[in-house]
Design an enzyme around this catalytic site. Structure first.
Site, PDB file in Angstrom:
ATOM      1  N   TYR A 127       0.802  -1.222   0.000  1.00  0.00           N
ATOM      2  CA  TYR A 127       0.000   0.000   0.000  1.00  0.00           C
ATOM      3  C   TYR A 127       0.831   1.266   0.000  1.00  0.00           C
ATOM      4  O   TYR A 127       0.290   2.357  -0.099  1.00  0.00           O
ATOM      5  CB  TYR A 127      -0.920   0.028   1.219  1.00  0.00           C
ATOM      6  CG  TYR A 127      -2.231  -0.625   0.935  1.00  0.00           C
ATOM      7  CD1 TYR A 127      -2.290  -1.991   0.759  1.00  0.00           C
ATOM      8  CD2 TYR A 127      -3.383   0.114   0.846  1.00  0.00           C
ATOM      9  CE1 TYR A 127      -3.489  -2.598   0.493  1.00  0.00           C
ATOM     10  CE2 TYR A 127      -4.579  -0.495   0.585  1.00  0.00           C
ATOM     11  CZ  TYR A 127      -4.633  -1.839   0.404  1.00  0.00           C
ATOM     12  OH  TYR A 127      -5.814  -2.447   0.133  1.00  0.00           O
ATOM     13  N   LYS A 174       2.879 -14.695   5.226  1.00  0.00           N
ATOM     14  CA  LYS A 174       3.297 -15.570   4.121  1.00  0.00           C
ATOM     15  C   LYS A 174       4.825 -15.617   4.163  1.00  0.00           C
ATOM     16  O   LYS A 174       5.515 -15.416   3.151  1.00  0.00           O
ATOM     17  CB  LYS A 174       2.776 -14.982   2.792  1.00  0.00           C
ATOM     18  CG  LYS A 174       2.922 -15.899   1.614  1.00  0.00           C
ATOM     19  CD  LYS A 174       1.861 -16.975   1.541  1.00  0.00           C
ATOM     20  CE  LYS A 174       2.140 -17.963   0.432  1.00  0.00           C
ATOM     21  NZ  LYS A 174       1.176 -19.083   0.396  1.00  0.00           N
ATOM     22  N   ASP A 207      -3.050 -18.027   3.203  1.00  0.00           N
ATOM     23  CA  ASP A 207      -3.984 -18.823   2.377  1.00  0.00           C
ATOM     24  C   ASP A 207      -4.733 -19.834   3.248  1.00  0.00           C
ATOM     25  O   ASP A 207      -5.944 -20.024   3.117  1.00  0.00           O
ATOM     26  CB  ASP A 207      -3.267 -19.510   1.201  1.00  0.00           C
ATOM     27  CG  ASP A 207      -1.866 -19.979   1.527  1.00  0.00           C
ATOM     28  OD1 ASP A 207      -1.373 -19.662   2.629  1.00  0.00           O
ATOM     29  OD2 ASP A 207      -1.255 -20.674   0.709  1.00  0.00           O
ATOM     30  N   ASP A 231      -6.609  -6.063   4.242  1.00  0.00           N
ATOM     31  CA  ASP A 231      -7.633  -5.508   3.369  1.00  0.00           C
ATOM     32  C   ASP A 231      -8.523  -6.632   2.847  1.00  0.00           C
ATOM     33  O   ASP A 231      -9.761  -6.564   2.884  1.00  0.00           O
ATOM     34  CB  ASP A 231      -6.934  -4.792   2.204  1.00  0.00           C
ATOM     35  CG  ASP A 231      -7.911  -4.041   1.335  1.00  0.00           C
ATOM     36  OD1 ASP A 231      -9.005  -3.728   1.819  1.00  0.00           O
ATOM     37  OD2 ASP A 231      -7.587  -3.780   0.169  1.00  0.00           O
TER      38      ASP A 231
END
Ligand code: NAI
Length: 335
Positions: A127, A174, A207, A231
């Site tokens: 972002y 991740k 995930d 988000d």
């Protein structure tokens, strides 16, 4: 609205923004909350009027008042200025995004007993918007993760958990792929977790987190994550309890906060009087709590939930036939 009340900057925004804001102000006034409103512009409407989607006067108004209530603002996709939302969060250093997601009694969804909070870092990650064309056909976008911002958001999440009697913090990452950036984020989460041995702490790959959330969302409590994962997952979580029209949000910094709905400007229903104002109403409840007006917050929340529990007046997004005004009237009656 009392002339001596606490001043709040009101940013109506675009699309359904003015409609849900009008509903929220009506309820706050019926509640007798000691607030005074100062209107300021942001988004596409501000862009057409002032040539910028975030006038400096808006930033100054929020800094002066310390608190803002904001409707959704539109952002052109793939071109144009940085989103007013992102710019506001950065300009005001509202580093923590807080999104409580709770099952609403009377609103039937696939899940029951969901009661979790998404804590999202708000100032960096992809972002940061640092993108450039390397050569035609190749674009580079930079993911920025810093120790300072990661420690700050981790502290915020654990402090929130403690103050709100939550039991578990789940860091979402991740780091198996982004070993350096998400690795640093995770390392900061672990350091803060060690300062809070009484709170359970776990790490979940993003995930897998998505799958776990749609299988058994009631297992989760406080979810701590970077900006982009936050988000996406906060919208997924909104879907668990009945959609974007219901979920509130706060963007919080040290001494300054802005409260806003999670949903966008809903161009498909804008101007038709059909928008569900609940998300902004619940954001106003969060704002009242942040301002120390707990009793007003409880009363407003009870009124909103009682209209849902009764189930007679519903907006169209939740299968009812009521418009924004009729739904708002029902809440005011329940106050
Ligand atoms: P959206 O949230 O505006 O709409 C998605 C769907 O949800 C639409 O079918 C809409 O009708 C429905 N919906 C949303 N809020 C609702 C409400 N309160 N009551 C009833 N139905 C509601 O998302 P979309 O279409 O992706 O974005 C539209 C614009 O909003 C874009 O310009 C986007 O940049 C902006 N946006 C702004 C946000 C903000 O200011 N916080 C957040 C998300 C998007």
């Amino acid at each position: 609205m009392t002339p001596t009340g606490r001043k709040v900057t009101l940013i109506e925004g675009d699309g359904i923004g003015p409609e849900v804001m009008e509903a929220t102000v009506r309820v706050l006034q019926a509640l007798g909350a000691p607030l005074e409103f100062e209107k300021a512009g942001a988004g596409l409407e501000a862009l057409s009027r002032h040539g910028t989607n975030l006038p400096q006067s808006t930033v100054e108004s929020v800094l002066r008042n310390g608190v803002a209530l904001k409707g959704p603002t539109g952002t052109p996709i793939g071109e144009g200025p940085v989103s007013a939302n992102v710019a506001l969060r950065k300009a005001l250093d509202l580093y923590a995004s807080l999104r409580p997601v709770k099952s609403v009694p009377g609103v039937k969804t696939r899940y029951e007993g969901v009661d979790l909070v998404v804590v999202r870092e708000n100032t960096e990650d992809l972002y940061a918007g640092l993108e450039h064309l390397v050569v035609p056909g190749v674009v580079e976008s930079l993911k920025i993760i810093t120790e300072r911002a990661s420690l700050r958001i981790a502290r915020f999440a654990f402090d929130y958990a403690r103050k709100n009697r939550r039991r578990k913090v789940s860091a979402v990452h991740k780091a198996n792929i982004m070993k350096l950036s998400d690795g640093l984020f995770l390392d900061c989460c672990r350091r803060v977790a060690r300062e809070h041995p009484d709170l359970a702490y776990e790490e979940v790959i993003v995930d897998n987190m998505c799958m776990q959330l749609v299988r058994a969302p009631e297992r989760y409590d406080v979810l701590l994550m970077e900006n982009l994962y936050g988000d996406i997952i906060s919208d997924l979580c909104a879907g668990l309890v009945g959609g974007l029209g219901l979920v509130p949000g706060g963007n919080i910094g040290d001494g300054t906060a802005m409260f806003e709905a999670v949903h966008g400007t809903a161009p498909d229903i804008a101007g038709k009087g059909l928008a569900n104002p609940t998300a902004l109403l619940m954001s106003a409840v969060m704002m009242l709590r942040w301002l120390g007006m707990a009793e007003k917050a409880e009363r407003m929340e009870r009124a909103i939930l009682s209209v849902y529990a009764e189930g007679k007046v519903r907006t169209r997004d939740l299968g009812g036939g009521a418009g924004t005004r009729e739904f708002t009237d029902a809440i005011i009656a329940a106050l």
